[in-house]
Design a protein around this motif. Structure first.
Motif, PDB file in Angstrom:
ATOM      1  N   GLU A 100     -39.201  81.885  23.876  1.00 48.97           N
ATOM      2  CA  GLU A 100     -37.897  82.379  24.313  1.00 48.97           C
ATOM      3  C   GLU A 100     -36.850  81.270  24.333  1.00 48.97           C
ATOM      4  OE1 GLU A 100     -37.181  85.381  24.454  1.00 48.97           O
ATOM      5  OE2 GLU A 100     -39.176  86.299  24.529  1.00 48.97           O
ATOM      6  N   VAL A 101     -37.272  80.027  24.488  1.00 46.14           N
ATOM      7  CA  VAL A 101     -36.328  78.899  24.402  1.00 46.14           C
ATOM      8  C   VAL A 101     -35.717  78.850  23.009  1.00 46.14           C
ATOM      9  CG1 VAL A 101     -36.080  76.395  24.556  1.00 46.14           C
ATOM     10  CG2 VAL A 101     -37.596  77.601  26.149  1.00 46.14           C
ATOM     11  N   ARG A 102     -36.560  78.993  22.004  1.00 41.14           N
ATOM     12  CA  ARG A 102     -36.084  79.035  20.615  1.00 41.14           C
ATOM     13  C   ARG A 102     -35.207  80.257  20.376  1.00 41.14           C
ATOM     14  NH1 ARG A 102     -40.360  81.188  16.712  1.00 41.14           N
ATOM     15  NH2 ARG A 102     -39.461  83.067  17.657  1.00 41.14           N
ATOM     16  N   ASN A 103     -35.647  81.397  20.888  1.00 39.54           N
ATOM     17  CA  ASN A 103     -34.875  82.630  20.711  1.00 39.54           C
ATOM     18  C   ASN A 103     -33.476  82.504  21.306  1.00 39.54           C
ATOM     19  OD1 ASN A 103     -37.155  83.741  19.529  1.00 39.54           O
ATOM     20  ND2 ASN A 103     -37.786  84.848  21.368  1.00 39.54           N
ATOM     21  N   PHE A 104     -33.391  81.907  22.491  1.00 38.72           N
ATOM     22  CA  PHE A 104     -32.093  81.748  23.149  1.00 38.72           C
ATOM     23  C   PHE A 104     -31.180  80.827  22.341  1.00 38.72           C
ATOM     24  CE2 PHE A 104     -29.481  78.950  25.821  1.00 38.72           C
ATOM     25  CZ  PHE A 104     -28.595  79.883  26.347  1.00 38.72           C
ATOM     26  N   SER A 115     -28.454  89.091  22.694  1.00 37.82           N
ATOM     27  CA  SER A 115     -29.800  88.577  22.433  1.00 37.82           C
ATOM     28  C   SER A 115     -30.068  87.321  23.255  1.00 37.82           C
ATOM     29  CB  SER A 115     -29.972  88.276  20.943  1.00 37.82           C
ATOM     30  OG  SER A 115     -29.927  89.466  20.176  1.00 37.82           O
ATOM     31  N   ALA A 116     -29.059  86.486  23.432  1.00 42.71           N
ATOM     32  CA  ALA A 116     -29.225  85.284  24.244  1.00 42.71           C
ATOM     33  C   ALA A 116     -29.532  85.651  25.692  1.00 42.71           C
ATOM     34  CB  ALA A 116     -27.973  84.418  24.171  1.00 42.71           C
ATOM     35  N   ILE A 117     -28.816  86.656  26.214  1.00 47.70           N
ATOM     36  CA  ILE A 117     -29.061  87.100  27.588  1.00 47.70           C
ATOM     37  C   ILE A 117     -30.464  87.685  27.720  1.00 47.70           C
ATOM     38  CG2 ILE A 117     -28.349  88.770  29.338  1.00 47.70           C
ATOM     39  CD1 ILE A 117     -25.484  88.437  28.310  1.00 47.70           C
ATOM     40  N   ARG A 146     -36.651  89.669  21.170  1.00 43.09           N
ATOM     41  CA  ARG A 146     -35.771  89.642  20.007  1.00 43.09           C
ATOM     42  C   ARG A 146     -35.958  88.285  19.331  1.00 43.09           C
ATOM     43  NH1 ARG A 146     -29.998  92.483  21.737  1.00 43.09           N
ATOM     44  NH2 ARG A 146     -30.893  94.298  22.815  1.00 43.09           N
ATOM     45  N   PRO A 147     -36.920  88.186  18.415  1.00 45.74           N
ATOM     46  CA  PRO A 147     -37.232  86.887  17.810  1.00 45.74           C
ATOM     47  C   PRO A 147     -36.084  86.349  16.967  1.00 45.74           C
ATOM     48  CG  PRO A 147     -38.392  88.649  16.684  1.00 45.74           C
ATOM     49  CD  PRO A 147     -37.768  89.264  17.895  1.00 45.74           C
ATOM     50  N   GLU A 148     -35.735  85.102  17.202  1.00 48.87           N
ATOM     51  CA  GLU A 148     -34.701  84.413  16.426  1.00 48.87           C
ATOM     52  C   GLU A 148     -35.174  82.989  16.157  1.00 48.87           C
ATOM     53  OE1 GLU A 148     -32.079  85.817  15.254  1.00 48.87           O
ATOM     54  OE2 GLU A 148     -31.839  87.625  16.480  1.00 48.87           O
ATOM     55  N   ILE A 242     -33.776  88.707   9.527  1.00 52.21           N
ATOM     56  CA  ILE A 242     -32.453  88.140   9.307  1.00 52.21           C
ATOM     57  C   ILE A 242     -31.367  89.192   9.442  1.00 52.21           C
ATOM     58  CG2 ILE A 242     -30.966  87.128   7.518  1.00 52.21           C
ATOM     59  CD1 ILE A 242     -33.432  85.489   6.647  1.00 52.21           C
ATOM     60  N   ASN A 243     -31.679  90.430   9.069  1.00 54.89           N
ATOM     61  CA  ASN A 243     -30.700  91.509   9.164  1.00 54.89           C
ATOM     62  C   ASN A 243     -30.872  92.344  10.425  1.00 54.89           C
ATOM     63  OD1 ASN A 243     -29.142  91.578   6.402  1.00 54.89           O
ATOM     64  ND2 ASN A 243     -31.280  91.252   5.862  1.00 54.89           N
ATOM     65  N   ASP A 244     -31.637  91.830  11.395  1.00 57.24           N
ATOM     66  CA  ASP A 244     -31.857  92.531  12.667  1.00 57.24           C
ATOM     67  C   ASP A 244     -32.337  93.963  12.459  1.00 57.24           C
ATOM     68  OD1 ASP A 244     -31.085  90.322  14.203  1.00 57.24           O
ATOM     69  OD2 ASP A 244     -28.970  90.848  13.999  1.00 57.24           O
ATOM     70  N   GLY A 245     -33.230  94.131  11.488  1.00 58.39           N
ATOM     71  CA  GLY A 245     -33.821  95.439  11.243  1.00 58.39           C
ATOM     72  C   GLY A 245     -32.989  96.345  10.370  1.00 58.39           C
TER      73      GLY A 245
END
Length: 265
Positions: A100-104, A115-117, A146-148, A242-245
């Motif tokens: 989640e650190v990476r995702n944020f 997504s950050a929240i 929400r993987p980023e 990359i396209n959020d689904g």
């Protein structure tokens, strides 16, 4: 007695381990199909514009398949046999919580405030209420992951994927994906940086085996040419992320695609 390595060397080893995790978490896991990968003639022209190095990639794939079949998969099967499901799930949740650190960070870089929240909320709920991340409380509360990653960040700002690559030990990748993995490990803050060796390496090893074990059931979905299946699954999964689904086209249309199970990769 605990032995400590210089920080630079520690990060380098962690970087390599993180790549192996990426391999095990991605479609390379599917390469455990026991049938050998059919060789491709040297003169064969690539059938997919996103895989111009197919001949080389297939050779690397066979190498990775051999390593997985004789080393990683047997360990993962033993893990599944002796580790209770409850503990297995807790281990998976613990490592997922750390991402989640990476995702944020990457959500912020992509200007995705919601997504950050969500990433902050998930990390907080799972760490505080989920016994340090062992229980996925956030998903039960309606906050699915929400993987980023930085590869997605590069894609968000217009960087092209580049050709498909099968890397030794690291598995399916592309220039954008590989650059993103490196940035996620070396640039962005991570709880791993606070873990001293050798505990860091032990934890990384457990993470690799846990990921590999969790994907064993997905092997039953593989059919046909396993190299093609793995390539198509990887490309489709990356396009999806990359396209959020919101995928409006087949990123690897070549007439030989399978109905892929994205959630398993």
């Amino acid at each position: 007695m605990t032995h400590y390595l210089p920080r630079g060397r520690r990060l380098a080893i962690s970087f390599a381990a993180a790549f192996i995790v990426a391999m095990s978490a991605g479609p390379t896991i599917a390469q455990t199909k026991q049938e050998p990968v059919p060789p491709v003639p040297e003169s064969a022209a690539p059938t997919n514009s996103q895989d111009p190095y197919e001949n080389w990639n297939r050779k690397v794939y066979r190498f990775n398949d051999t390593i997985d079949r004789w080393a990683l998969r047997p360990v993962a099967k033993t893990y599944r046999t002796f580790v209770p499901d409850l503990i297995d799930r807790a281990i998976t949740n613990f490592f997922n919580n750390l991402t989640e650190v990476r995702n944020f960070t990457n959500s912020v870089l992509q200007l995705k405030g919601e997504s950050a929240i969500v990433a902050v909320g998930r990390f907080t709920y799972n760490t505080v209420l989920g016994l340090g991340g062992l229980i996925d409380v956030a998903t039960a509360l309606g906050l699915p992951e929400r993987p980023e990653d930085f590869g997605q960040t590069l894609g968000y700002w217009g960087a092209g994927s580049g050709p498909y690559l099968m890397l030794p030990l690291l598995g399916p990748s592309s220039p954008r994906h590989l650059s993103g993995l490196g940035a996620d490990v070396f640039v962005f803050p991570s709880p791993w940086n606070e873990v001293e060796s050798p505990d860091n390496y032990y934890a990384r090893g457990v993470q690799v085996v846990d990921k590999r074990a969790d994907l064993i059931p997905a092997e039953g979905f593989i059919s046909g040419d396993t190299y093609t299946f793995v390539r198509n699954a990887f490309l489709q999964r990356r396009e999806f992320l990359i396209n959020d689904g919101k995928v409006t086209r087949d990123p690897f249309a070549s007439g030989d695609n399978e109905d892929l199970m994205l959630d398993d990769f």
